[in-house]
Design a protein around this motif. Structure first.
Motif, mmCIF file in Angstrom:
data_model
loop_
_atom_site.group_PDB
_atom_site.id
_atom_site.type_symbol
_atom_site.label_atom_id
_atom_site.label_comp_id
_atom_site.label_asym_id
_atom_site.label_seq_id
_atom_site.Cartn_x
_atom_site.Cartn_y
_atom_site.Cartn_z
ATOM 1 N N LYS A 57 6.267 1.537 -2.796
ATOM 2 C CA LYS A 57 6.782 2.310 -3.934
ATOM 3 C C LYS A 57 6.669 1.586 -5.270
ATOM 4 O O LYS A 57 7.409 1.882 -6.216
ATOM 5 N N PHE A 58 5.729 0.639 -5.348
ATOM 6 C CA PHE A 58 5.505 -0.045 -6.625
ATOM 7 C C PHE A 58 4.395 0.623 -7.435
ATOM 8 O O PHE A 58 4.288 0.402 -8.648
ATOM 9 N N LEU A 59 3.546 1.385 -6.774
ATOM 10 C CA LEU A 59 2.471 2.114 -7.439
ATOM 11 C C LEU A 59 2.503 3.569 -7.008
ATOM 12 O O LEU A 59 2.985 3.896 -5.917
ATOM 13 N N GLU A 60 1.969 4.416 -7.879
ATOM 14 C CA GLU A 60 1.827 5.824 -7.522
ATOM 15 C C GLU A 60 0.512 6.344 -8.108
ATOM 16 O O GLU A 60 0.029 5.845 -9.124
ATOM 17 N N ALA A 61 -0.080 7.318 -7.406
ATOM 18 C CA ALA A 61 -1.307 7.928 -7.907
ATOM 19 C C ALA A 61 -0.963 8.831 -9.082
ATOM 20 O O ALA A 61 0.089 9.473 -9.114
#
Length: 447
Positions: A80-84
């Motif tokens: 949950k540190f990056l998202e598209a």
């Protein structure tokens, strides 16, 4: 051995003696052999600092293949540190964009507080050590012709290459000594030029979770990257871009060298380390010029090199006091105007593998150098002036010739001619005026 670069013939250099194997690019995340948390944090810090969001741009920023970068991004997404971003970018080959989540931004800032390092993934020390073996300076076999080609701009005594060639090919330490002004520095540079192949220098290495930056544009000369020919049936395999392909490095130090310059340099703000000089010189040459002019006694400097010179390994220390080994793969050249017995004990001299005396030229070589310099600088030779120089002036200094003297004398005469507004010429009177500036009369000055 005078430097006549500029009018010597440029001879092709044979650099086929050594084939350096490039570091293979990692294919999977597990090939990296770095702590997972460290890699994830460098990814987040890089995206935060550089504001990159496309996989190809991120891969270029952290110097990893796209497939490995995608694995790292996927892992950070799961945490949950990056998202598209949910959109495909047509200008980037329909790549999916990614951005930091709020939790990712917080983690990136926390990681930056621990270490400001971001960008290229470091190479683990054991992996780097393996690359050092592939490109070791001791793998080089330099021929007499290669040395002649690299030193074609020097006038060398015939016997000098007999001693110099084996020393360079062995990749062991060399001590060059002799009176000043006779080309020891030029010879050192010629040795460097003879090593015409390329090596791979890591941008940074990692040990115990600490980052040590190695690549230094001031020290390392980046080579042109090999570009794949899209029309070729056989494409070159790319190398690990965490490394920079460079000429074999050369580090030159003089009177400014101190012992602490051979230790890791810690940056308390960035919380990273910078490699010491000898680590930056790995795979190349470390020249200690003017040995004996440093604040540190020569004996102390050589004592610091005992383990590296004998065992091909160096010992460095972190801020915590923890010590660790790094490979020492460097041709060390000491150059001094002192007699070795004046500055070293026999134990130290025993650890320096080759000792080569660099004398001044004989009269015949001196005249060759003088004629070459005069031709280069547009100064016509005059037999009467030369006889005056050899028969009247040089006997006053016991006919001791040095390689720097032709340049000095001719430059002096040129300066006088230009001041007087007369054509360049060589006369006994001008020889006397030039000679007066080459030495300082030993006399008492009343204060």
């Amino acid at each position: 051995m005078y430097d006549i670069k500029g009018f010597a013939m440029n001879m092709p250099m044979d650099t086929s003696a050594t084939t350096v194997i490039a570091p293979p690019a990692p294919k999977r995340l597990e090939d990296m052999k770095l702590p997972i948390v460290m890699m994830r944090d460098i990814l987040l810090k890089t995206m935060f600092r550089k504001n990159v969001d496309m996989v190809s741009d991120v891969a270029q920023a952290i110097c990893l293949p796209r497939a490995v970068t995608q694995e790292l991004i996927d892992m950070a997404r799961e945490q949950k540190f990056l998202e598209a971003t949910g959109t495909l970018n047509a200008n980037s080959g329909n790549e999916m964009g990614y951005q930091l989540t709020d939790a990712g931004k917080v983690r990136a800032q926390d990681a930056l507080a621990q270490s400001e390092y971001y960008g290229a993934m470091p190479v683990p020390l054991p992996v780097y050590s393996e690359q050092i073996k592939r490109q070791s300076i001791r793998n080089i076999q330099i021929s007499r012709q290669q040395l002649l080609d690299a030193m074609g701009h020097l006038i060398l005594p015939d016997a000098l290459l007999d001693h110099l060639g084996p020393a360079v090919s062995a990749g062991r330490s060399i001590l060059m000594y002799g009176p000043p002004g006779n080309g020891k520095s030029s010879i050192s540079n010629g040795i460097r030029d003879a090593m015409g192949d390329k090596v791979y220098v890591p941008r940074a290495i990692e040990y115990a979770g600490q980052v040590i930056t190695v690549y230094d544009p001031i020290v390392h000369s980046k080579a042109e990257a090999e570009v794949d020919d899209p029309n070729s049936l056989r494409r070159r395999r790319g190398f690990d871009t965490r490394y920079v392909r460079c000429d074999r490095p050369t580090v030159i130090t003089g009177g400014e060298l101190t012992l602490d310059m051979l230790d890791l340099v810690y940056n308390p703000t960035a919380r990273t380390y910078q490699a010491p000089l000898q680590l930056k010189a790995a795979g190349g040459i470390f020249i200690v010029d003017d040995l004996g002019r440093q604040q540190e006694p020569p004996q102390s400097l050589v004592n610091r090199w005992i383990v590296p010179l004998e065992e091909s390994r160096d010992i460095l220390a972190l801020q915590s006091g923890e010590k660790f080994e790094t490979p020492f793969d460097t041709l060390v050249i000491f150059s001094t105007n002192f007699h070795p017995n004046e500055i070293f004990d026999q134990a130290a001299l025993r650890r320096i593998f080759f000792k080569i005396k660099i004398d001044g030229p004989c009269q015949e070589d001196f005249l060759k150098i003088f004629a070459l310099v005069a031709r280069k600088k547009g100064m016509p030779l005059d037999e009467t002036a030369l006889v005056h120089l050899l028969k009247t002036k040089y006997p006053t200094i016991d006919n001791i010739y040095a390689n720097y003297q032709p340049v000095f004398l001719i430059d002096q005469m040129i300066s006088i001619c230009e001041f007087e507004g007369i054509p360049y010429q060589m006369t006994p009177d001008l020889i006397d005026r030039a000679w007066a500036n080459m030495f300082v009369k030993d006399e008492h000055i009343v204060k």
